[in-house]
Scaffold this motif. Structure first.
Motif, PDB file in Angstrom:
ATOM      1  N   ILE A 117     -30.393  53.153 -14.326  1.00 41.93           N
ATOM      2  CA  ILE A 117     -31.356  53.362 -13.231  1.00 41.93           C
ATOM      3  C   ILE A 117     -31.798  52.036 -12.595  1.00 41.93           C
ATOM      4  O   ILE A 117     -32.031  51.977 -11.392  1.00 41.93           O
ATOM      5  CB  ILE A 117     -32.576  54.203 -13.700  1.00 41.93           C
ATOM      6  N   ASP A 118     -31.892  50.971 -13.387  1.00 39.92           N
ATOM      7  CA  ASP A 118     -32.285  49.672 -12.828  1.00 39.92           C
ATOM      8  C   ASP A 118     -31.311  49.190 -11.759  1.00 39.92           C
ATOM      9  O   ASP A 118     -31.699  48.486 -10.836  1.00 39.92           O
ATOM     10  CB  ASP A 118     -32.355  48.613 -13.929  1.00 39.92           C
ATOM     11  N   LYS A 119     -30.069  49.577 -11.879  1.00 37.54           N
ATOM     12  CA  LYS A 119     -29.035  49.120 -10.940  1.00 37.54           C
ATOM     13  C   LYS A 119     -29.081  49.884  -9.617  1.00 37.54           C
ATOM     14  O   LYS A 119     -28.651  49.356  -8.601  1.00 37.54           O
ATOM     15  CB  LYS A 119     -27.644  49.291 -11.549  1.00 37.54           C
ATOM     16  N   LEU A 174     -28.461  52.987   0.671  1.00 44.50           N
ATOM     17  CA  LEU A 174     -27.577  53.757  -0.209  1.00 44.50           C
ATOM     18  C   LEU A 174     -28.281  54.075  -1.524  1.00 44.50           C
ATOM     19  O   LEU A 174     -28.191  55.200  -2.026  1.00 44.50           O
ATOM     20  CB  LEU A 174     -26.270  53.002  -0.463  1.00 44.50           C
ATOM     21  N   LYS A 175     -29.022  53.104  -2.065  1.00 46.16           N
ATOM     22  CA  LYS A 175     -29.786  53.349  -3.289  1.00 46.16           C
ATOM     23  C   LYS A 175     -30.792  54.481  -3.071  1.00 46.16           C
ATOM     24  O   LYS A 175     -30.932  55.381  -3.907  1.00 46.16           O
ATOM     25  CB  LYS A 175     -30.529  52.089  -3.739  1.00 46.16           C
ATOM     26  N   THR A 176     -31.490  54.427  -1.945  1.00 44.35           N
ATOM     27  CA  THR A 176     -32.481  55.460  -1.629  1.00 44.35           C
ATOM     28  C   THR A 176     -31.809  56.824  -1.504  1.00 44.35           C
ATOM     29  O   THR A 176     -32.327  57.826  -2.006  1.00 44.35           O
ATOM     30  CB  THR A 176     -33.230  55.102  -0.327  1.00 44.35           C
ATOM     31  N   LEU A 177     -30.654  56.864  -0.879  1.00 44.48           N
ATOM     32  CA  LEU A 177     -29.914  58.113  -0.717  1.00 44.48           C
ATOM     33  C   LEU A 177     -29.470  58.666  -2.075  1.00 44.48           C
ATOM     34  O   LEU A 177     -29.590  59.869  -2.330  1.00 44.48           O
ATOM     35  CB  LEU A 177     -28.710  57.878   0.192  1.00 44.48           C
ATOM     36  N   LYS A 231     -21.572  50.057  -5.252  1.00 40.89           N
ATOM     37  CA  LYS A 231     -20.908  48.957  -5.950  1.00 40.89           C
ATOM     38  C   LYS A 231     -21.951  48.185  -6.758  1.00 40.89           C
ATOM     39  O   LYS A 231     -22.991  47.797  -6.233  1.00 40.89           O
ATOM     40  CB  LYS A 231     -20.244  48.004  -4.956  1.00 40.89           C
ATOM     41  N   PHE A 232     -21.660  47.993  -8.012  1.00 40.14           N
ATOM     42  CA  PHE A 232     -22.559  47.228  -8.870  1.00 40.14           C
ATOM     43  C   PHE A 232     -22.422  45.745  -8.544  1.00 40.14           C
ATOM     44  O   PHE A 232     -21.329  45.260  -8.249  1.00 40.14           O
ATOM     45  CB  PHE A 232     -22.241  47.482 -10.344  1.00 40.14           C
ATOM     46  N   LYS A 233     -23.515  45.015  -8.610  1.00 44.96           N
ATOM     47  CA  LYS A 233     -23.534  43.589  -8.273  1.00 44.96           C
ATOM     48  C   LYS A 233     -24.167  42.786  -9.404  1.00 44.96           C
ATOM     49  O   LYS A 233     -24.996  43.286 -10.155  1.00 44.96           O
ATOM     50  CB  LYS A 233     -24.365  43.351  -6.994  1.00 44.96           C
ATOM     51  N   LYS A 234     -23.771  41.528  -9.469  1.00 49.69           N
ATOM     52  CA  LYS A 234     -24.373  40.539 -10.364  1.00 49.69           C
ATOM     53  C   LYS A 234     -24.391  40.994 -11.823  1.00 49.69           C
ATOM     54  O   LYS A 234     -25.421  40.954 -12.484  1.00 49.69           O
ATOM     55  CB  LYS A 234     -25.790  40.190  -9.905  1.00 49.69           C
ATOM     56  N   LEU A 235     -23.235  41.446 -12.304  1.00 55.37           N
ATOM     57  CA  LEU A 235     -23.128  41.873 -13.688  1.00 55.37           C
ATOM     58  C   LEU A 235     -22.086  41.022 -14.406  1.00 55.37           C
ATOM     59  O   LEU A 235     -21.134  40.550 -13.790  1.00 55.37           O
ATOM     60  CB  LEU A 235     -22.701  43.345 -13.762  1.00 55.37           C
ATOM     61  N   THR A 236     -22.272  40.854 -15.681  1.00 56.89           N
ATOM     62  CA  THR A 236     -21.241  40.203 -16.479  1.00 56.89           C
ATOM     63  C   THR A 236     -20.060  41.166 -16.569  1.00 56.89           C
ATOM     64  O   THR A 236     -20.182  42.350 -16.241  1.00 56.89           O
ATOM     65  CB  THR A 236     -21.749  39.883 -17.901  1.00 56.89           C
ATOM     66  N   LEU A 237     -18.941  40.677 -17.049  1.00 54.85           N
ATOM     67  CA  LEU A 237     -17.762  41.531 -17.184  1.00 54.85           C
ATOM     68  C   LEU A 237     -18.050  42.725 -18.089  1.00 54.85           C
ATOM     69  O   LEU A 237     -17.695  43.859 -17.770  1.00 54.85           O
ATOM     70  CB  LEU A 237     -16.576  40.717 -17.727  1.00 54.85           C
ATOM     71  N   GLU A 238     -18.741  42.477 -19.188  1.00 54.02           N
ATOM     72  CA  GLU A 238     -19.089  43.549 -20.124  1.00 54.02           C
ATOM     73  C   GLU A 238     -20.014  44.575 -19.471  1.00 54.02           C
ATOM     74  O   GLU A 238     -19.825  45.783 -19.602  1.00 54.02           O
ATOM     75  CB  GLU A 238     -19.745  42.959 -21.374  1.00 54.02           C
TER      76      GLU A 238
END
Length: 175
Positions: A127-129, A39-42, A77-84
């Protein structure tokens, strides 16, 4: 004695169930990682498709690719992030999707380019995500106009001014 034997069977059953759960999770995890990378590649491919369509001044292809980008980016879907961080990323995703949707319905190539400037700035922030592993990405900038875009090559192909300033630009960051 019966209770003792029953307890032993229960413990053995629980151990076997835990072993099966762990095995299933371990088998599923690589597949989920693979799907996420695909999905990231797409998403990156779609973004680059928008940029490359602008380089050749193809507004129809730009619109179609912007629609694909929006749809695929919406699935991410974003992963491994703080609430902020999650709140900021979710806000950025909404804004980026809206810009991509606006590019898809923009009445002219010039309007698409203006919207792409905003989309590119916001996209670089996260972009890092969304960057797939082992895929270098470059933030490039036209120093004369101050506009930026993302590329998977160091070679400069300015999507905003391809007729007059196709090779005007420089790499200003790398991920």
């Amino acid at each position: 004695m019966k209770n003792y034997i029953l307890a032993i069977f229960l413990v053995i059953g629980m151990v076997n169930a835990n072993a099966q759960v762990k095995t299933s999770a371990q088998e599923v995890a690589p597949e989920l990682v693979k799907q996420r990378e695909e999905l990231k590649t797409l998403i990156i491919t779609n973004y680059l498709g928008i940029k490359n369509s602008l380089v050749v001044s193809d507004s129809k292809k730009t619109a179609a690719t912007a629609s694909e980008f929006s749809a695929n980016f919406g699935k991410f879907k974003f992963k491994k992030l703080t609430l902020e961080e999650m709140n900021a990323a979710t806000t950025a995703r909404k804004s980026i999707k809206e810009l991509a949707d606006s590019i898809a319905i923009a009445p002219s190539i010039n309007e698409q380019r203006k919207l792409m400037e905003k989309l590119s700035e916001k996209f670089w922030v996260i972009i890092d995500k969304v960057k797939p592993e082992n895929m270098p990405l470059y933030q490039q900038k036209c120093p004369m106009m101050g506009t930026t875009w993302v590329s998977n090559e160091k070679k400069i192909e300015n999507p905003y001014y391809p007729k007059n300033m196709l090779t005007c630009g420089e790499v200003i960051a790398e991920k």
